[in-house]
Each structure stands twice: as C-alpha cells, then as structure tokens.
Motif scaffolding. Structure first.
Motif, PDB file in Angstrom:
ATOM      1  N   UNK A 141       0.835  -1.197   0.000  1.00 19.92           N
ATOM      2  CA  UNK A 141       0.000   0.000   0.000  1.00 19.92           C
ATOM      3  C   UNK A 141       0.876   1.257   0.000  1.00 19.92           C
ATOM      4  N   UNK A 142       1.138   1.831  -1.173  1.00 18.77           N
ATOM      5  CA  UNK A 142       1.933   3.065  -1.237  1.00 18.77           C
ATOM      6  C   UNK A 142       1.228   4.216  -0.525  1.00 18.77           C
ATOM      7  N   UNK A 143       1.982   5.231  -0.175  1.00 15.78           N
ATOM      8  CA  UNK A 143       1.443   6.391   0.531  1.00 15.78           C
ATOM      9  C   UNK A 143       0.282   7.018  -0.232  1.00 15.78           C
ATOM     10  N   UNK A 144       0.442   7.187  -1.546  1.00 15.92           N
ATOM     11  CA  UNK A 144      -0.596   7.822  -2.357  1.00 15.92           C
ATOM     12  C   UNK A 144      -1.903   7.048  -2.267  1.00 15.92           C
ATOM     13  N   UNK A 145      -1.823   5.737  -2.394  1.00 18.46           N
ATOM     14  CA  UNK A 145      -3.011   4.899  -2.317  1.00 18.46           C
ATOM     15  C   UNK A 145      -3.625   4.978  -0.927  1.00 18.46           C
ATOM     16  N   UNK A 146      -2.798   4.923   0.077  1.00 18.18           N
ATOM     17  CA  UNK A 146      -3.327   4.924   1.428  1.00 18.18           C
ATOM     18  C   UNK A 146      -4.034   6.231   1.760  1.00 18.18           C
ATOM     19  N   UNK A 147      -3.540   7.328   1.217  1.00 12.65           N
ATOM     20  CA  UNK A 147      -4.202   8.616   1.419  1.00 12.65           C
ATOM     21  C   UNK A 147      -5.581   8.610   0.771  1.00 12.65           C
ATOM     22  N   UNK A 148      -5.687   8.013  -0.415  1.00 13.93           N
ATOM     23  CA  UNK A 148      -6.979   7.938  -1.102  1.00 13.93           C
ATOM     24  C   UNK A 148      -7.951   7.043  -0.343  1.00 13.93           C
ATOM     25  N   UNK A 149      -7.452   5.947   0.207  1.00 12.04           N
ATOM     26  CA  UNK A 149      -8.301   5.057   0.993  1.00 12.04           C
ATOM     27  C   UNK A 149      -8.827   5.760   2.238  1.00 12.04           C
ATOM     28  N   UNK A 150      -7.941   6.508   2.899  1.00 12.32           N
ATOM     29  CA  UNK A 150      -8.331   7.210   4.118  1.00 12.32           C
ATOM     30  C   UNK A 150      -9.385   8.269   3.820  1.00 12.32           C
ATOM     31  N   UNK A 151      -9.196   8.969   2.722  1.00 14.36           N
ATOM     32  CA  UNK A 151     -10.148   9.999   2.321  1.00 14.36           C
ATOM     33  C   UNK A 151     -11.501   9.383   1.978  1.00 14.36           C
ATOM     34  N   UNK A 152     -11.477   8.197   1.381  1.00 12.12           N
ATOM     35  CA  UNK A 152     -12.715   7.526   0.975  1.00 12.12           C
ATOM     36  C   UNK A 152     -13.352   6.730   2.122  1.00 12.12           C
ATOM     37  N   UNK A 153     -12.714   6.721   3.290  1.00 12.88           N
ATOM     38  CA  UNK A 153     -13.207   5.977   4.463  1.00 12.88           C
ATOM     39  C   UNK A 153     -13.325   4.486   4.171  1.00 12.88           C
ATOM     40  N   UNK A 154     -12.273   3.941   3.547  1.00 18.01           N
ATOM     41  CA  UNK A 154     -12.197   2.520   3.250  1.00 18.01           C
ATOM     42  C   UNK A 154     -10.956   1.965   3.943  1.00 18.01           C
ATOM     43  N   UNK A 155     -11.090   0.821   4.586  1.00 13.71           N
ATOM     44  CA  UNK A 155      -9.997   0.228   5.356  1.00 13.71           C
ATOM     45  C   UNK A 155      -9.032  -0.555   4.468  1.00 13.71           C
ATOM     46  N   UNK A 156      -7.731  -0.340   4.664  1.00 17.19           N
ATOM     47  CA  UNK A 156      -6.699  -1.102   3.974  1.00 17.19           C
ATOM     48  C   UNK A 156      -6.505  -2.425   4.709  1.00 17.19           C
ATOM     49  N   UNK A 157      -6.766  -3.522   4.029  1.00 15.86           N
ATOM     50  CA  UNK A 157      -6.739  -4.836   4.669  1.00 15.86           C
ATOM     51  C   UNK A 157      -5.609  -5.696   4.124  1.00 15.86           C
ATOM     52  N   UNK A 158      -4.683  -6.046   5.009  1.00 16.61           N
ATOM     53  CA  UNK A 158      -3.638  -6.992   4.657  1.00 16.61           C
ATOM     54  C   UNK A 158      -4.027  -8.371   5.162  1.00 16.61           C
ATOM     55  N   UNK A 159      -3.048  -9.140   5.617  1.00 13.73           N
ATOM     56  CA  UNK A 159      -3.344 -10.450   6.195  1.00 13.73           C
ATOM     57  C   UNK A 159      -2.202 -10.859   7.113  1.00 13.73           C
ATOM     58  N   UNK A 160      -2.502 -11.811   7.978  1.00  9.82           N
ATOM     59  CA  UNK A 160      -1.484 -12.361   8.871  1.00  9.82           C
ATOM     60  C   UNK A 160      -0.670 -13.431   8.157  1.00  9.82           C
ATOM     61  N   UNK A 161      -1.355 -14.170   7.288  1.00 11.04           N
ATOM     62  CA  UNK A 161      -0.707 -15.262   6.569  1.00 11.04           C
ATOM     63  C   UNK A 161      -1.420 -15.486   5.248  1.00 11.04           C
ATOM     64  N   UNK A 162      -0.655 -15.791   4.210  1.00 14.33           N
ATOM     65  CA  UNK A 162      -1.213 -16.174   2.910  1.00 14.33           C
ATOM     66  C   UNK A 162      -1.081 -17.686   2.786  1.00 14.33           C
ATOM     67  N   UNK A 163      -2.218 -18.357   2.624  1.00 12.39           N
ATOM     68  CA  UNK A 163      -2.212 -19.818   2.536  1.00 12.39           C
ATOM     69  C   UNK A 163      -2.313 -20.243   1.087  1.00 12.39           C
ATOM     70  N   UNK A 164      -1.338 -21.068   0.658  1.00 14.77           N
ATOM     71  CA  UNK A 164      -1.281 -21.493  -0.736  1.00 14.77           C
ATOM     72  C   UNK A 164      -1.748 -22.935  -0.932  1.00 14.77           C
ATOM     73  N   UNK A 165      -2.376 -23.493   0.096  1.00 16.19           N
ATOM     74  CA  UNK A 165      -2.947 -24.818  -0.064  1.00 16.19           C
ATOM     75  C   UNK A 165      -2.093 -25.958   0.437  1.00 16.19           C
TER      76      UNK A 165
END
Length: 220
Positions: A141-165
C-alpha cells in the motif's frame, strides 16, 4: 398546547414509517474506520477470519460460492473478473456474502492514481454498496493509495498469513488468512474445507470492530 403535541406525534410517526420503507441498499450501507490513522490492518486480537482474493475462475468459483454456508469468508473481488461473470456476482449478492475490493499491485497506483477511483466507482455500481475493505493483490500500500483510501473511508486490509494450499498454518489469535485465486496462483477452493475443519472462522467485522487490532505502519 394539545395541538402542538399532536403535530409532534404525527411527525414522529411519519419519520418512523419512512425508515421502514427505505430501500434495502440504503438502509444497510455503513462505513467505518477501524484505525484512528492510516495503517494496514493485518490482525485482530481474537478469533480467525478467512479472506479469499478472486480474480480468476468461472465454473469452479460459481459452484463454490453456491455451496458456501455461514460463516462466510470475506471475498476480495477484482472488478475485471466481476465484469466477466455477472451471474456469479449476482449469486454473491443474493447470498449476502461480504465482499471487498481487490486492486492491482501497489506500485500500479503510484503510476496511475485515477485507477483507484475507477475501480471504486465500478465496485459501487456492481454491488450497490461502498466497500469497507480494500486490498492490493500483493498487499503493498503506497502512501498515495493509502491517502486515497483514508479519504474515501475505506480500510486497507492486509493479512497475517497467505495460505497457498499446503500445510495448514498454525492457529494464531486474531489471524486474518488470505487465500489467492488468480490465474497463475490459486488454491483449489474445494480444498478450503481443510481450513474450515481445522478452526472456527468469524467475520472480519466481528474480529475487528470494537477490538484492539494490530497494524502495519505506512512508511514515511
């Protein structure tokens, strides 16, 4: 004075009736920020939440969604995929499965800043709601994107673990598990039964709303 009270009573009744007949999509839309400042949410404090990133698949995805039962995972949906498979999108809406917006790689938004707005508008048009969650396909999540998300009141969601099966991940309190389903990198969705048998899932909202969350700081 008596007439005044009668008028107030009539107005209150009218307002109550209007609330009852509000369109479903308007009465259920809600937006909230889980964090007090820009950050990527990667974990809650208790429970396990399952998220599935979808940018590829036709019959397999439709059949899996058709057979899904509660507790539903959070589906992060790529809008190009959604445009190709409107019947599957309609099925998601009919079953009221929680859905968020899956974006491109993080670096793409540094090179093409209007892209996020285009994807957001397409999501709202397709699902008739505003997304609470946004994830880039690489969880960058680059700074520019994160600023747009914050302005739009949308949460940036990552993950604790990526499961590949492969081997099942060790259970961790507050974990957010991400499962990819892309053309070049995808888990057999039928294989998710292994995860369901291994732990009990709750929704991302139940895990995070009103609780302490762990975040990843955005680099300056």
């Amino acid at each position: 004075m008596r007439n005044k009270y009668m008028i107030i009573t009539i107005i209150c009744c009218a307002l109550f009736l209007n609330l009852l007949v509000l369109p479903k999509q308007l009465s259920l839309v809600s937006v909230f920020r889980v964090t007090e400042k820009p950050a990527v949410i990667v974990r809650g404090s208790n429970g396990s939440a399952l998220t599935v990133n979808i940018s590829f698949g036709d019959v397999e995805v439709e059949q899996w969604i058709r057979e899904l039962s509660k507790p539903f995972p959070l589906l992060l949906v790529d809008m190009k995929w959604a445009e190709r498979f409107p019947e599957t999108v309609q099925l998601i809406k009919e079953k009221n499965i929680p859905v968020g917006l899956l974006g491109d790689k993080g670096i793409t938004y540094e090179q093409n800043t209007p892209l996020f707005i285009e994807q957001l508008e397409q999501f709202e048009k397709t699902f008739e709601i505003k997304p609470l969650w946004f994830r880039t396909v690489d969880e960058v999540f680059p700074i520019t994107l994160h600023s747009m998300l914050w302005e739009a009141e949308i949460n940036a969601l990552g993950s604790s673990v990526v499961w590949h099966g492969g081997e099942l991940p060790t259970i961790t309190k507050g974990e957010i598990i991400s499962v990819p389903h892309h053309r070049e990198n995808r888990v057999n969705l039928a294989g998710l039964n292994r995860l369901y048998k291994d732990r009990t899932f709750i929704s991302v909202e139940d895990m995070l709303f009103g609780t302490t969350v762990k975040v990843k700081k955005i680099p300056e």
